[in-house]
Design a protein around this motif. Sequence first.
Motif, PDB file in Angstrom:
ATOM      1  N   ILE A  21       0.857  -1.182   0.000  1.00  0.00           N
ATOM      2  CA  ILE A  21       0.000   0.000   0.000  1.00  0.00           C
ATOM      3  C   ILE A  21       0.894   1.233   0.000  1.00  0.00           C
ATOM      4  O   ILE A  21       1.853   1.318   0.779  1.00  0.00           O
ATOM      5  N   ASP A  46      -0.432  -2.740  -4.538  1.00  0.00           N
ATOM      6  CA  ASP A  46      -1.795  -3.246  -4.662  1.00  0.00           C
ATOM      7  C   ASP A  46      -2.804  -2.111  -4.506  1.00  0.00           C
ATOM      8  O   ASP A  46      -3.872  -2.131  -5.126  1.00  0.00           O
ATOM      9  N   ILE A  47      -2.460  -1.148  -3.658  1.00  0.00           N
ATOM     10  CA  ILE A  47      -3.304   0.024  -3.431  1.00  0.00           C
ATOM     11  C   ILE A  47      -2.414   1.262  -3.467  1.00  0.00           C
ATOM     12  O   ILE A  47      -1.353   1.277  -2.842  1.00  0.00           O
ATOM     13  N   LEU A  49      -2.727   5.429  -2.872  1.00  0.00           N
ATOM     14  CA  LEU A  49      -3.530   6.553  -2.409  1.00  0.00           C
ATOM     15  C   LEU A  49      -2.896   7.833  -2.936  1.00  0.00           C
ATOM     16  O   LEU A  49      -1.739   8.117  -2.638  1.00  0.00           O
ATOM     17  N   TYR A  70      -5.392  -1.078 -12.720  1.00  0.00           N
ATOM     18  CA  TYR A  70      -5.917  -0.389 -11.549  1.00  0.00           C
ATOM     19  C   TYR A  70      -7.328   0.148 -11.766  1.00  0.00           C
ATOM     20  O   TYR A  70      -7.593   0.861 -12.735  1.00  0.00           O
ATOM     21  N   ILE A  85      -8.170   6.754  -4.892  1.00  0.00           N
ATOM     22  CA  ILE A  85      -7.715   5.434  -4.478  1.00  0.00           C
ATOM     23  C   ILE A  85      -7.588   4.584  -5.730  1.00  0.00           C
ATOM     24  O   ILE A  85      -8.557   4.442  -6.481  1.00  0.00           O
ATOM     25  N   ALA A  87      -6.568   0.687  -7.093  1.00  0.00           N
ATOM     26  CA  ALA A  87      -6.483  -0.642  -6.502  1.00  0.00           C
ATOM     27  C   ALA A  87      -6.480  -1.730  -7.564  1.00  0.00           C
ATOM     28  O   ALA A  87      -7.217  -1.652  -8.548  1.00  0.00           O
ATOM     29  N   ILE A  91     -13.213  -2.156  -5.814  1.00  0.00           N
ATOM     30  CA  ILE A  91     -13.416  -1.011  -4.931  1.00  0.00           C
ATOM     31  C   ILE A  91     -14.910  -0.864  -4.685  1.00  0.00           C
ATOM     32  O   ILE A  91     -15.706  -0.804  -5.628  1.00  0.00           O
ATOM     33  N   VAL A 114     -11.401  -2.017  -0.287  1.00  0.00           N
ATOM     34  CA  VAL A 114     -10.684  -2.629  -1.404  1.00  0.00           C
ATOM     35  C   VAL A 114     -10.589  -4.128  -1.143  1.00  0.00           C
ATOM     36  O   VAL A 114     -10.109  -4.552  -0.084  1.00  0.00           O
ATOM     37  N   PRO A 116      -8.811  -7.191  -2.760  1.00  0.00           N
ATOM     38  CA  PRO A 116      -7.881  -7.700  -3.773  1.00  0.00           C
ATOM     39  C   PRO A 116      -8.297  -9.096  -4.229  1.00  0.00           C
ATOM     40  O   PRO A 116      -9.078  -9.784  -3.569  1.00  0.00           O
ATOM     41  N   ALA A 124      -9.433   1.460   2.987  1.00  0.00           N
ATOM     42  CA  ALA A 124      -8.336   2.367   2.644  1.00  0.00           C
ATOM     43  C   ALA A 124      -8.866   3.782   2.493  1.00  0.00           C
ATOM     44  O   ALA A 124      -9.948   3.994   1.926  1.00  0.00           O
ATOM     45  N   SER A 126      -7.634   7.949   1.559  1.00  0.00           N
ATOM     46  CA  SER A 126      -6.635   8.903   1.076  1.00  0.00           C
ATOM     47  C   SER A 126      -7.033  10.290   1.558  1.00  0.00           C
ATOM     48  O   SER A 126      -8.165  10.738   1.325  1.00  0.00           O
TER      49      SER A 126
END
Length: 279
Positions: A21, A46-47, A49, A70, A85, A87, A91, A114, A116, A124, A126
């Motif tokens: 992240i 993977d993520i 922000l 993404y 965000i 990911a 999402i 999120v 995965p 998550a 931001s």
Amino acid sequence: MAAGPRLALELPIIWMDPMKIATWNVNSIKARLEHLTRWLDAAKPDIALLQELKCEESSFPAMELKGLGYNAAVSGQKTYNGVAILARGRISDVTAALPGDKSDEQARYIEATVTPEDGKPVRAASVYVPNGGELGSDKYAYKLRFYGRLTEHMERSLAAEQSLVLGGDFNVAPWDIDVHDPKAWRGQVLVSQPERAALRRLLNLGMTDAVRVLHPGPGQYSWWDYRNNAWPRNDGLRIDHLLLSPRAADRLSEAGIDKTPRGWDKASDHTPVWCAVGR
């Protein structure tokens, strides 16, 4: 009599790669799109922000980022602010504004769940905390109010005991060790006592500062001013953070600051901060 063959199978232990992240204030996604895609392709978080997009949702380069794998959730604003965000996964349950003040139209906060492809869901968020302008100004007062709302919201979120990562540009260097020259910065925004107290109230809810807990030494900077030759001189501040809930912190394995993008031509004045959390 000789012993017979062992019938029990000893299966190998298979360790799943942790979830990576990252947070990055890109300082205009339009100006820094090539930098962003280059870094995503190399670092493969993977993520991710993002902050300070400086564009509305309609101008966000979703298709270019989709090509890198993404999905995106965006809260944009023309010319200023903007958060997102990214990911590698689904999402859902997006909250595109910080609760607590319906009159606040600045695009400074977004959070989502999120999921995965090969891991457990994580919440998550931001955040792009206001800079504050000058001590005693209206912008400074807004910054402290924003921190109050953020802390109240995180207190409610932590009560759910979920795996949560809050990342972004917090515009506060928490301790003197996070400042290249504390004496020179004394009495200015980003390091003033009320700002630091506001961030520490957030941390005192039980959140873990991923970089600081794993790297207690000096020199961990994430931002260098464009002026005064700050980057070549390494005159930086650590104002970008990844804060983890207890459940996420229990699975924290690595964290760091990737200074490479700050050295690229026409770079953002910030550089990515990242952590690795077990899936």
